[in-house]
Design a protein around this motif. Structure first.
Motif, short mmCIF file in Angstrom:
data_model
loop_
_atom_site.label_atom_id
_atom_site.label_comp_id
_atom_site.label_asym_id
_atom_site.label_seq_id
_atom_site.Cartn_x
_atom_site.Cartn_y
_atom_site.Cartn_z
N ALA A 28 54.35 -42.27 49.66
CA ALA A 28 54.44 -40.94 49.04
C ALA A 28 55.62 -40.86 48.09
O ALA A 28 55.52 -40.29 47.00
CB ALA A 28 54.54 -39.87 50.12
N VAL A 29 56.76 -41.44 48.47
CA VAL A 29 57.93 -41.46 47.59
C VAL A 29 57.64 -42.30 46.35
O VAL A 29 57.98 -41.92 45.23
CB VAL A 29 59.18 -41.97 48.34
N TRP A 30 56.98 -43.43 46.54
CA TRP A 30 56.63 -44.31 45.41
C TRP A 30 55.74 -43.57 44.42
O TRP A 30 55.92 -43.64 43.21
CB TRP A 30 55.92 -45.54 45.95
N LYS A 31 54.76 -42.82 44.93
CA LYS A 31 53.85 -42.07 44.07
C LYS A 31 54.59 -40.97 43.33
O LYS A 31 54.34 -40.73 42.14
CB LYS A 31 52.72 -41.48 44.91
N ALA A 32 55.51 -40.28 44.00
CA ALA A 32 56.28 -39.20 43.36
C ALA A 32 57.18 -39.76 42.27
O ALA A 32 57.33 -39.15 41.20
CB ALA A 32 57.10 -38.44 44.39
N VAL A 33 57.80 -40.90 42.51
CA VAL A 33 58.67 -41.51 41.50
C VAL A 33 57.84 -41.99 40.32
O VAL A 33 58.22 -41.80 39.16
CB VAL A 33 59.48 -42.68 42.12
N GLY A 36 56.85 -39.22 37.94
CA GLY A 36 57.96 -38.54 37.29
C GLY A 36 58.37 -37.25 37.99
O GLY A 36 59.11 -36.46 37.44
N GLY A 37 57.89 -37.04 39.20
CA GLY A 37 58.19 -35.81 39.92
C GLY A 37 59.66 -35.69 40.29
O GLY A 37 60.24 -34.60 40.18
N LEU A 38 60.27 -36.77 40.70
CA LEU A 38 61.69 -36.71 41.07
C LEU A 38 62.58 -36.50 39.85
O LEU A 38 63.59 -35.80 39.93
CB LEU A 38 62.09 -37.98 41.81
N ALA A 39 62.20 -37.07 38.73
CA ALA A 39 62.98 -36.87 37.51
C ALA A 39 62.91 -35.41 37.07
O ALA A 39 63.92 -34.82 36.66
CB ALA A 39 62.49 -37.78 36.40
#
Length: 65
Positions: A28-33, A36-39
């Protein structure tokens, strides 16, 4: 002897489920990164954004901070 096998089976299931949960969380973290969600979250949470007033306004804001 029979009780020991039951205990090891329960421990195996607990460790396996914890490992799978960790893999799912990392996915899930890999997909969010990757999306561009974390940026975007970091940019919206920052106190200084260069895109609002243009580059000159952003630099002025940073210098005056």
């Amino acid at each position: 002897m029979h009780e020991c096998r039951g205990q090891s089976t329960v421990e195996y299931v607990l460790v396996l489920s914890a490992f799978l949960a960790m893999l799912l969380a990392l996915g899930a973290v890999w997909k969010a990164v990757g999306a561009g969600g974390l940026a975007r979250l970091g940019e919206s949470a920052s106190s200084h954004s260069l895109s609002g007033e243009g580059m000159l306004g952003g630099m002025r804001d940073i210098v005056l901070f």
